[in-house]
Design an enzyme around this catalytic site. Structure first.
Site, PDB file in Angstrom:
ATOM      1  N   PHE A  60     -14.120  21.890  -8.922  1.00  0.00           N
ATOM      2  CA  PHE A  60     -12.917  21.918 -10.118  1.00  0.00           C
ATOM      3  C   PHE A  60     -14.108  21.615 -11.332  1.00  0.00           C
ATOM      4  CE2 PHE A  60      -9.487  20.547  -7.241  1.00  0.00           C
ATOM      5  CZ  PHE A  60      -9.247  21.849  -6.786  1.00  0.00           C
ATOM      6  N   TYR A  76       1.521   8.816 -12.406  1.00  0.00           N
ATOM      7  CA  TYR A  76       1.041   8.017 -11.420  1.00  0.00           C
ATOM      8  C   TYR A  76       0.499   6.616 -11.874  1.00  0.00           C
ATOM      9  CZ  TYR A  76      -2.228   6.531  -7.786  1.00  0.00           C
ATOM     10  OH  TYR A  76      -2.975   5.622  -6.998  1.00  0.00           O
ATOM     11  N   PHE A 120       0.788  -1.220   0.036  1.00  0.00           N
ATOM     12  CA  PHE A 120      -0.081  -0.092  -0.011  1.00  0.00           C
ATOM     13  C   PHE A 120       0.814   1.277   0.125  1.00  0.00           C
ATOM     14  CE2 PHE A 120      -2.530  -3.292   2.111  1.00  0.00           C
ATOM     15  CZ  PHE A 120      -3.931  -3.089   1.622  1.00  0.00           C
ATOM     16  N   ASP A 161      -8.520  15.727 -15.145  1.00  0.00           N
ATOM     17  CA  ASP A 161      -9.865  14.869 -14.595  1.00  0.00           C
ATOM     18  C   ASP A 161     -10.669  14.465 -15.542  1.00  0.00           C
ATOM     19  OD1 ASP A 161      -9.303  15.084 -11.785  1.00  0.00           O
ATOM     20  OD2 ASP A 161     -10.550  16.789 -11.477  1.00  0.00           O
ATOM     21  N   THR A 209     -13.583  24.565  -3.555  1.00  0.00           N
ATOM     22  CA  THR A 209     -13.799  24.873  -5.038  1.00  0.00           C
ATOM     23  C   THR A 209     -14.123  23.547  -6.014  1.00  0.00           C
ATOM     24  OG1 THR A 209     -11.891  26.394  -4.669  1.00  0.00           O
ATOM     25  CG2 THR A 209     -12.466  25.940  -6.648  1.00  0.00           C
TER      26      THR A 209
HETATM   27  N1  UFG Z   1     -12.672  18.000  -6.541  1.00  0.00           N
HETATM   28  C1  UFG Z   1     -13.045  19.194  -6.531  1.00  0.00           C
HETATM   29  N2  UFG Z   1     -12.586  20.047  -5.618  1.00  0.00           N
HETATM   30  C2  UFG Z   1     -11.455  19.645  -4.835  1.00  0.00           C
HETATM   31  C3  UFG Z   1     -10.948  18.391  -4.990  1.00  0.00           C
HETATM   32  C4  UFG Z   1     -11.541  17.500  -5.761  1.00  0.00           C
HETATM   33  O1  UFG Z   1     -14.093  19.570  -7.314  1.00  0.00           O
HETATM   34  O2  UFG Z   1     -10.917  20.439  -4.083  1.00  0.00           O
HETATM   35  C5  UFG Z   1     -13.155  17.081  -7.748  1.00  0.00           C
HETATM   36  C6  UFG Z   1     -12.135  16.505  -8.574  1.00  0.00           C
HETATM   37  O3  UFG Z   1     -12.110  17.350  -9.713  1.00  0.00           O
HETATM   38  C7  UFG Z   1     -12.775  14.976  -9.003  1.00  0.00           C
HETATM   39  C8  UFG Z   1     -13.631  14.801  -7.516  1.00  0.00           C
HETATM   40  O4  UFG Z   1     -13.686  15.759  -6.941  1.00  0.00           O
HETATM   41  O5  UFG Z   1     -13.928  15.391  -9.782  1.00  0.00           O
HETATM   42  C9  UFG Z   1     -12.631  13.557  -6.917  1.00  0.00           C
HETATM   43  O6  UFG Z   1     -11.304  14.250  -6.881  1.00  0.00           O
HETATM   44  P1  UFG Z   1     -10.382  13.634  -5.881  1.00  0.00           P
HETATM   45  O7  UFG Z   1      -8.909  14.302  -6.019  1.00  0.00           O
HETATM   46  O8  UFG Z   1     -10.799  13.425  -4.349  1.00  0.00           O
HETATM   47  O9  UFG Z   1     -10.127  12.118  -6.347  1.00  0.00           O
HETATM   48  P2  UFG Z   1      -9.646  11.781  -7.944  1.00  0.00           P
HETATM   49  O10 UFG Z   1     -10.684  10.993  -8.500  1.00  0.00           O
HETATM   50  O11 UFG Z   1      -9.214  12.853  -8.520  1.00  0.00           O
HETATM   51  O12 UFG Z   1      -8.412  10.749  -7.818  1.00  0.00           O
HETATM   52  C10 UFG Z   1      -8.327   9.986  -6.480  1.00  0.00           C
HETATM   53  C11 UFG Z   1      -6.870   9.808  -5.943  1.00  0.00           C
HETATM   54  C12 UFG Z   1      -5.985   9.610  -7.208  1.00  0.00           C
HETATM   55  C13 UFG Z   1      -6.388   8.157  -7.751  1.00  0.00           C
HETATM   56  C14 UFG Z   1      -7.960   8.160  -7.871  1.00  0.00           C
HETATM   57  C15 UFG Z   1      -8.339   6.891  -8.668  1.00  0.00           C
HETATM   58  O13 UFG Z   1      -6.420  11.121  -5.771  1.00  0.00           O
HETATM   59  O14 UFG Z   1      -4.852   9.179  -6.317  1.00  0.00           O
HETATM   60  O15 UFG Z   1      -8.709   8.413  -7.344  1.00  0.00           O
HETATM   61  O16 UFG Z   1      -8.023   5.621  -7.731  1.00  0.00           O
HETATM   62  F1  UFG Z   1      -5.705   7.863  -8.562  1.00  0.00           F
END
Ligand code: UFG
Length: 332
Positions: free
Chosen positions: A211, A144, A76, A288, A209
């Site tokens: 995104f 990643y 992990f 994203d 925020t």
């Molecule tokens: N988001 C926002 N505002 C924020 C943070 C996130 O709108 O401040 C949105 C992102 O754009 C996305 C969703 O919330 O649409 C989820 O975002 P996260 O960062 O929580 O998660 P991700 O889907 O980007 O990615 C996560 C992990 C990665 C991993 C991925 C798949 O962060 O490490 O899941 O396993 F690769």
């Protein structure tokens, strides 16, 4: 199920520490190895053997494998900040690929032939089809995701050449915390949506925020598949009996299969907490994908994997409990 001695590399981290708890509950014997770069010593109960050190240190790892009579390794300990992986790819390929290769070599030398990998839906990049099945083409869009896919390929070759038996779990959005609130999620920096929204609700940050509000989704915000960390952990334990024969190669998506938007996450935090979340609308975050959700029927069928937290509200309720009882994370 007979007791298995399991080395949990990264067992003091968010997902690893939850898996350690589930391993103990299932009657196995977890041993933790963690360099505490991102892990928290407090996340591992006192009675669990704990070794502070690095997975890339072959001499140290060999001593632990032999001394603890380890039969299976769960890994992990990857770095998981997508943006950082674009800016500093070598750091990611070193930690997420080179060091696990050293770990695998050490395992083979010590005759430990079973391995479980935390892989990711980021290996699929922006998928051509939804929901994502295990056969959906894997085309990562950042170092990643690529480092995880490369490691999956290393595992395949090692299984074929040396009889390694492995399972690679492609997680969707790991979230929630242990029901009893004793261990949880404490990242520094925090970038994940659910903890950030909760912090905004608690007044620990000014706002959240969003995104991007112009995605081709029902409410214009991104859809993700949020899956509880204890459900993820239980899948790992369910895989153990399937790794008995040499050369097993198992790949599974782990998600609930239910897409939820960023706005739905915010609304659910408001519902669970009874507090208003200050929201700001921002531009899209580069890289994203609009929509990511899993078909996990393979894990459900083959591993008899049961999802205990099928809906966002039950997942967020556990995260809310943790943040309430640990407003500054573990140690502060
Ligand atoms: N988001 C926002 N505002 C924020 C943070 C996130 O709108 O401040 C949105 C992102 O754009 C996305 C969703 O919330 O649409 C989820 O975002 P996260 O960062 O929580 O998660 P991700 O889907 O980007 O990615 C996560 C992990 C990665 C991993 C991925 C798949 O962060 O490490 O899941 O396993 F690769």
């Amino acid at each position: 199920m007979p007791t298995v001695n399991v080395l949990v590399v990264g067992g003091a981290g968010y997902i690893g520490s939850h898996c350690v708890r589930q391993l103990s509950a299932a009657g196995h014997r977890p041993v933790v190895l963690d360099n505490l770069v991102f892990g928290h010593r407090e996340a591992v109960a006192g009675e669990i053997p704990f070794y502070e050190g690095d997975l890339g240190d072959a001499t140290f790892v060999a001593k632990v494998l032999q001394g603890e009579e380890i039969e299976l390794v769960m890994h992990f300990a990857a770095f998981a900040y997508v943006g950082e992986s674009v800016e500093n790819p070598l750091k990611y390929y070193e930690n997420n690929l080179a060091k696990p290769i050293t770990l695998l070599k050490t395992m083979l030398e010590c005759r430990v032939g079973k391995f479980i990998l935390s892989s990711t839906c980021a290996t699929y990049g922006t998928p051509a089809e939804l929901p994502i099945v295990e056969e959906t083409p894997q085309r990562p869009i950042n170092p990643y995701g690529q480092s995880k896919l490369d490691l999956e390929n290393v595992l395949k070759a090692t299984a074929e050449a040396h009889g390694l038996s492995f399972a690679a779990f492609r997680y969707f959005n790991a979230s929630g915390t242990a029901e009893d609130g004793t261990i949880g999620e404490d990242h520094d920096p925090e970038t994940h949506l659910i903890p950030l929204v909760i912090q905004a609700a608690m007044g620990q940050r000014e706002d959240i925020t969003i995104f991007g509000t112009d995605y081709p989704t029902p409410d214009g915000t991104c859809l993700r598949d949020y899956v509880h960390v204890d459900d993820l952990s239980r899948a790992h334990i369910a895989a153990i009996p399937h790794l008995g024969k040499p050369g097993q190669q198992l790949f599974y998506n782990l998600g609930t299969g239910k897409p939820n938007s960023v706005r739905e996450v915010i609304d659910t935090v408001e519902k669970v907490s009874g507090l208003k979340v200050p929201v700001r609308e921002g531009p899209r975050r580069p890289g994203d994908p609009p929509s990511l959700y899993a078909d996990s029927s393979k894990a459900q069928k083959e591993l008899d994997w049961k999802i205990h937290y099928p809906d966002l509200e039950s997942i967020i309720a556990t995260a809310w409990n943790w943040h309430q009882s640990h407003p500054k994370g573990y140690s502060k």
